[in-house]
Design an enzyme around this catalytic site. Structure first.
Site, mmCIF file in Angstrom:
data_model
loop_
_atom_site.group_PDB
_atom_site.id
_atom_site.type_symbol
_atom_site.label_atom_id
_atom_site.label_comp_id
_atom_site.label_asym_id
_atom_site.label_seq_id
_atom_site.Cartn_x
_atom_site.Cartn_y
_atom_site.Cartn_z
ATOM 1 C CG ASP A 122 -2.212 -0.846 0.869
ATOM 2 O OD1 ASP A 122 -2.917 -0.513 -0.097
ATOM 3 O OD2 ASP A 122 -2.465 -1.840 1.573
ATOM 4 C CG HIS A 131 -5.939 0.356 2.615
ATOM 5 N ND1 HIS A 131 -6.111 0.230 1.258
ATOM 6 C CD2 HIS A 131 -7.147 0.723 3.092
ATOM 7 C CE1 HIS A 131 -7.355 0.532 0.932
ATOM 8 N NE2 HIS A 131 -8.003 0.833 2.030
ATOM 9 C CE1 TYR A 155 -3.742 -6.081 5.425
ATOM 10 C CE2 TYR A 155 -3.714 -4.039 4.180
ATOM 11 C CZ TYR A 155 -4.243 -5.295 4.402
ATOM 12 O OH TYR A 155 -5.264 -5.754 3.621
ATOM 13 C CD GLU A 183 -6.284 -1.245 -2.652
ATOM 14 O OE1 GLU A 183 -6.166 -0.833 -3.823
ATOM 15 O OE2 GLU A 183 -5.547 -0.857 -1.724
#
Lengths: 342, 840
Positions: free
Chosen positions: A78, A112, A116, A218
């Site tokens: 990302d 994002h 993560y 996405e």
């Protein structure tokens, strides 16, 4: 920065920083921007607690290996997309409404990364392990190979300050196609498939519910990119010639190769229910879809081998005792009234 | 040069770090080193050739006894074929081949079994019979797990549970005494009634497990027999009757009863309703403890907070000012999340607040996902406890005053005309903290509903005016529960409790008609079971025990109403459907009253009977001017007379719960709800499964329309069939989803049925793209229709995930439609089903 006079007929890739929003040339991008805002979510809404338990007590070492590799990929993937967005897309896609969407996308990519990052922090309590995972690009050859593929395409347009010639516009278009088709459309799609595979086995619901939201975002990014490509082709029909199509085919095949190598790494320990061979077929299937989205003939003729991917195609009904429902909207409009039909 | 390059340069030095360490913790490193040698080679240099070629013929599996043997395709085919008996559409070879394709060298037979189950389950969307195959494969997997522990019969299973300390003595002794008869009554074939999803849910969460080994020690039929024995009142006949009802999936008690019946901690109740903490620090902290204790044993909590002073209120002890409700609720939020219900599910609570409380606006923001996280409660559910006066002022576009409860403590315990008078007096006395436009607050409430699904609309005055428990002043209902179907009085000394069970209406249709005689029999057995729970139950806190002994309320509900309509081919919003649903509710209420009256004659009325409306001869439908009874008035009058004579064993009888999990077990649609989609996935703790409308599949098969194209079209339309021209219009009408039904029909159904529901119903409402105008109309209509409580407002995401598994042309991600576009897309597909630009 200089605004162009509004009376001249403009194209999406004309150089400059257009500022005029009315009349709006690409209202579809503005609508995409608004739809994206209605789907705002935050990392705090995701409950990771069951994941930690799954990792500790329900999963084999081979499965844990898969998970850690995946997260390592996501965390860097990302960021790479964000960089390309800022360095290339934002510079050259010249419509203020499109740049509004890109700004929103940039926020989503950061979200994002945060997701993560939080996952890695939660999954890997040991600081040493954590550092190694965050340095995925240096430490993990299969991730490095994917990253290098991306960098090559970022670098390919790095020197372009303005798109003046047809050749330059093609160069840029290839970058855009690479990010939509290969990075979001193959690398991420494959990564999502691993997550959904695990979820179909009742594992890692925190990862899966967050991934659901990431996937939704996405999907929007890809839709934007394909719409941008469509507009450019409409405005300059000759741009997308046979030569370029040949380059796209080559590019996707190379991306598949990178992803297969990654699959052989992540599945290296033996995971029942998913094999590198299936993954190749899935990637070919996805690649065919990308070709179709670009209006090109299919190259592989593969069918989808992953039954569990059907699951994410259909709407979710979540029992509130078990999981947070992800379907609510933000930004609800209107006035109190008592005579509307419902 | 882009920013990441520098990182790559720094890192090149450390490439040699072993990859395998990243993936394994120390304790498993040894095992994994042998399991996946290829991983550690990754750091060696040959980075990408890691896995040996896939060659199924040479693969070996490790058996449960530890021996290894080569994978035998014929053996797998035989196992699958055995389970596929009578399933004519199933191709066992297909499942076997796919299973082998997914296995890796050195896998265990357990993994092989699990894989074949998942493989079959994944084919359900194509052919529902594969779902039944998956269920049967799972059933034999469970049987192996149980018998592998030397448990060969039901009585052995209970004896083992008692040895392990998880079964109580009462159950152990009853089973020991009746072992032969109970073992003989077990019907293993009854397990075939389960759909895969239901059985998976039972296996993952309901079957009792060995405390250390975590293996299940009961089969699904032993599980039903355990529940029947525990709740059968020690009578063999009643026990076997109840077992038959359960194993036929005709009636299912609530989850806490299923989890805990016959166990060492027999907490069988679903719902607890706690009165608001008093306006003191001690009371607030005592309430946290109560909530934690109740949560621990699988209860859902409703908790009012209306008595606690609002922000800015003076604290005499310290001469400071209060920070209001939010910090207390933040603590409650953390407390609820911390208590995990025995590892079975997370705790859950709903906080109720009266609409005049001065912190109402902050309360409505508690679930927002933006803003200061210190003022957000992600785990709490929220509900509005709304006086009629507020709705009247909304309608008249009047002002609305907000109060600090410290200054108007009387308002919490008043309802109806008394409340209206006291509220206006408080306004006249200038006690209001603030005054705002009623509509402004109403819009805010609706916005919260639309954005978070939370902030349920429940109507205080209607709930009190129609309750059997509120005949005397001082007996006041202050809130509903976690799922808005329970309405019982509470006070500082009384915590309301309710035991629930739901009749599966789907299994009460015979020969194309609803079977009212069967329904009557089911109600009788179910009601006696629910009544017994009151005496058997373990009460985690004293105030709950006290209230339950006095009122003895139960909540008999339904599920599978939509199944009935599908079976009888009725559109959900037709007049026939509405009449049938009301008639079913009437019959349930009638027979429940009859049974409770008979129990009162035998065992005595509940101690609070004299305080109830029923003691004066009033029944629920007397409060519903438009009620249409189908049972003859003479029967009703005779019943009223018997009730006056003998009393009732239970002050409250009927409540329609959401039945989320037990409907999955029974394989029917949830409670009174229309279907959400013809094709959808269910997410639970046990993983995600595809659920398909099997009634529709049957209809389409009959018409020769169950094809790959139609399946793709249904998927593309997110489970709607409205755009598929090939399907006859009549079917399209019956198989509309809840998004395609007028919500007015749901409210009208609820009102018609409500005349026979003495508590309430979990009424979800649905709006694809909510807006304030439509919502305000909808909830105003619901209030005027006499609806007591509503539950979630469900909406759909504004943008969607790309579909990955559909055929070629539809694979593109459509641009996310804005609200008006989405609506026009529906209209368009209705008018022009063949081809629709907006839908691509």
């Amino acid at each position: 920065m200089s605004a162009q006079p509004p009376f001249k007929k403009q194209h999406l890739l004309d150089p400059g920083f257009e500022l005029t929003l009315r009349p709006m040339r690409y209202p579809q991008f503005y609508e995409m921007y608004r739809a994206a805002i209605r789907n705002t979510w935050t990392v705090e809404e995701v409950d990771f607690a069951p994941d930690v338990n799954d990792l500790k007590s329900k999963m084999s070492p081979a499965e844990r290996h898969l998970v850690h590799r995946l997260i390592a990929f996501f965390a860097t993937g990302d960021s790479i997309v964000s960089n390309n967005l800022v360095l290339n897309l934002y510079t050259h896609i010249n419509a203020p409404e499109a740049r509004m969407y890109l700004s929103r996308q940039l926020y989503e990519e950061a979200l994002h990364v945060q997701f993560y990052l939080t996952l890695l922090d939660t999954y890997l309590p040991d600081p040493e392990e954590r550092n190694r995972a965050f340095a995925a690009i240096e430490n993990i050859p299969s991730i490095r190979r994917k990253a290098e593929f991306c960098f090559r395409w970022i670098d390919s347009v790095q020197d372009l300050k303005r798109l003046e010639t047809r050749a330059q516009r093609r160069q840029f278009l290839l970058n855009l196609i690479c990010f939509a088709c290969c990075i979001e459309g193959l690398f991420f799609f494959a990564a999502f498939a691993y997550v959904y595979f695990l979820r179909s086995r009742g594992l890692l619901h925190g990862l899966a519910s967050g991934t659901n939201w990431v996937f939704r975002d996405e999907s929007g990014h890809m839709a934007f990119a394909f719409e941008a490509i469509r507009c450019v082709r409409e405005e300059e029909p000759g741009l997308f010639d046979a030569d370029m199509q040949g380059q796209v085919v080559e590019m996707l095949e190379e991306a598949i190769q990178c992803e297969i190598a990654f699959a052989e790494d992540v599945l290296g320990g033996g995971v029942a229910g998913i094999s590198p061979r299936d993954m190749r077929q899935y990637l070919e299937y996805c690649a065919d879809q990308r070709f179709a989205q670009l209006g090109m003939p299919r190259q592989y003729g593969a069918s989808n081998p992953f039954d569990f991917m059907q699951l994410q195609d259909v709407q979710e009904v979540t029992n509130f005792f078990e999981r947070r429902v992800s379907a609510y909207q933000v930004g609800v409009q209107g006035e109190v009234g008592f005579d509307e039909a419902f | 040069m882009h920013p990441l390059d520098s990182r790559a340069d720094d890192g090149a030095v450390t490439v040699s770090t072993s990859d395998s360490e990243i993936t394994m913790n120390a304790s498993t490193a040894v095992a994994s080193a042998t399991a996946c040698p290829s991983v550690s080679e990754a750091s060696g240099g040959d980075a990408f050739a890691l896995t040996a070629p896939h060659s199924p013929t040479q693969m070996r599996v490790t058996k449960r006894n530890g021996r290894s043997e080569s994978v035998d395709l014929a053996k797998i085919v035989r196992a699958v074929t055995r389970s596929a008996e009578d399933l004519h559409a199933v191709d066992p070879m297909r499942v076997a081949l796919k299973t082998i394709g997914g296995i890796y060298d050195g896998a265990s037979t357990r993994e092989l079994d699990e894989l074949s189950i998942r493989t079959a389950a994944a084919l359900t969307a194509e052919e529902p019979e594969y779902g039944f195959l998956a269920a049967r494969l799972l059933a034999s997997y469970i049987d192996k797990e149980v018998s592998g522990q030397e448990i060969q019969s039901y009585s052995q299973s209970v004896a083992r549970g008692a040895e392990l300390g998880i079964i109580n003595e009462r159950l152990r002794d009853f089973v020991a005494l009746n072992a032969r008869k109970l073992n003989d009554a077990i019907d293993p074939l009854a397990t075939r009634r389960f759909e895969y999803f239901g059985l998976r849910t039972v296996y993952d969460r309901y079957l009792l497990r060995h405390p250390e080994q975590r293996k299940v020690i009961e089969t699904p039929q032993y599980f039903f027999m355990r529940v029947a024995c525990a709740l059968g009142g020690g009578h063999l006949g009643e026990t076997l009757e109840l077992y038959r009802l359960l194993s036929a999936l005709e009636y299912v008690p609530s989850s806490p009863s299923l989890f805990n019946a016959g166990t060492a901690h027999e907490q069988l109740s679903s719902c607890f309703l706690l009165d608001s903490p008093l306006d003191s620090l001690e009371s607030i902290y005592d309430k946290y403890a109560d909530v934690a204790k109740l949560s621990k044993y699988a209860g859902g909590i409703g908790l009012s907070y209306s008595r606690v002073r609002s922000r800015g209120s003076l604290i005499r002890g310290t001469n400071g000012h209060s920070n209001g409700l939010v910090p207390w609720l933040k603590t409650l939020d953390a407390s609820v999340a911390a208590v995990n219900q025995g590892g079975k599910r997370k705790g859950a609570a709903c906080v109720y607040l009266e609409t005049w409380h001065a912190d109402i606006e902050e309360f409505l923001e508690l679930r927002d996902n933006t803003g200061d996280d210190a003022r957000r409660t992600h785990n709490l559910n929220l509900a509005n406890w709304i006086p009629d006066e507020f709705m009247r002022r909304v309608e008249a576009d009047g002002e609305w005053s907000l109060f600090d409860p410290k200054r108007v403590p009387q308002l919490v315990d008043l309802w109806g005309a008394d409340f209206d008078t006291a509220y206006r007096q408080a306004e006249a006395d200038g006690l209001a903290a603030r005054t705002i436009k009623a509509r402004e607050l109403y819009a805010r409430m609706l916005r919260t509903l639309a954005q978070t699904g939370n902030g349920w609309m429940t109507f205080k005055d209607r709930c009190n005016a129609t309750s059997n428990q509120t005949a005397r002043p001082g007996n006041v209902i202050h809130l509903s529960n976690l799922c808005t179907e329970i309405l019982e009085v509470t006070s500082d000394q009384e915590t309301a409790v309710c035991n629930l069970g739901s009749i599966n209406l789907a299994r009460h249709v015979r020969d194309g008609a609803f079977d009212f005689a069967q329904l009557a029999a089911t109600v009788a057995i179910a009601l006696r079971q629910l009544d017994r729970v009151i005496d058997l139950n373990f009460y985690p806190i004293d105030t709950a025990a006290a209230a339950n002994r006095k009122w003895r309320p139960v909540g008999l509900g339904v599920m599978g109403l939509q199944d009935v309509f599908f079976q009888l081919r009725l559109a959900f919003d037709s007049a026939e459907s509405q009449a049938l649903s009301a008639q079913i509710a009437e019959h349930i209420y009638f027979h429940a009253l009859e049974q409770s009256c008979a129990l009162a004659a035998a065992l005595g009325a509940h101690p609070g009977f004299a305080e109830t409306r029923a003691a004066r001869g009033e029944l629920q439908f007397d409060h519903w001017p438009n009620a249409r009874a189908s049972i003859a008035v003479a029967h009703w009058d005779a019943l009223r007379a018997r009730i006056r004579d003998s009393g009732l064993r239970n002050s409250l009888l009927i409540a329609i719960a959401p039945t989320a999990t037990i409907a999955s077990i029974a394989g029917c649609y949830e409670c009174i709800e229309p279907q959400v989609s013809n094709l959808f996935k269910r997410e639970t703790l046990s993983g995600d499964f595809l659920v398909i409308n099997r009634y529709l599949v049957e209809e389409l098969k009959t018409l020769g329309l169950w094809t790959a194209e139609v399946r793709d079209a249904i998927k593309q339309a997110e489970g709607s069939i409205q755009g598929i021209a090939a399907i006859p219009e009549r079917l399209r009408e019956i198989y509309r989803t809840v998004w395609e039904l007028p919500q007015k029909a749901l409210i009208d159904h609820a009102a018609a049925r409500g005349a026979f529901i003495d508590q309430s119903q979990s009424l979800n409402l649905f709006q694809e793209n909510p807006n304030i105008g439509r919502l305000s109309s909808m909830y105003m209509y619901a209030w005027k229709a006499g609806i007591k409580t509503t539950y979630y407002l469900r909406s759909r995401p504004a943008t969607r995930i790309a579909k990955t598994t559909l055929g070629i042309a539809v694979a593109g991600t459509p641009a996310a439609p804005s609200a008006p576009e989405a609506t026009s897309a529906v209209v368009c597909s209705l008018e022009n089903p063949e081809y629709c630009e907006a839908c691509q």
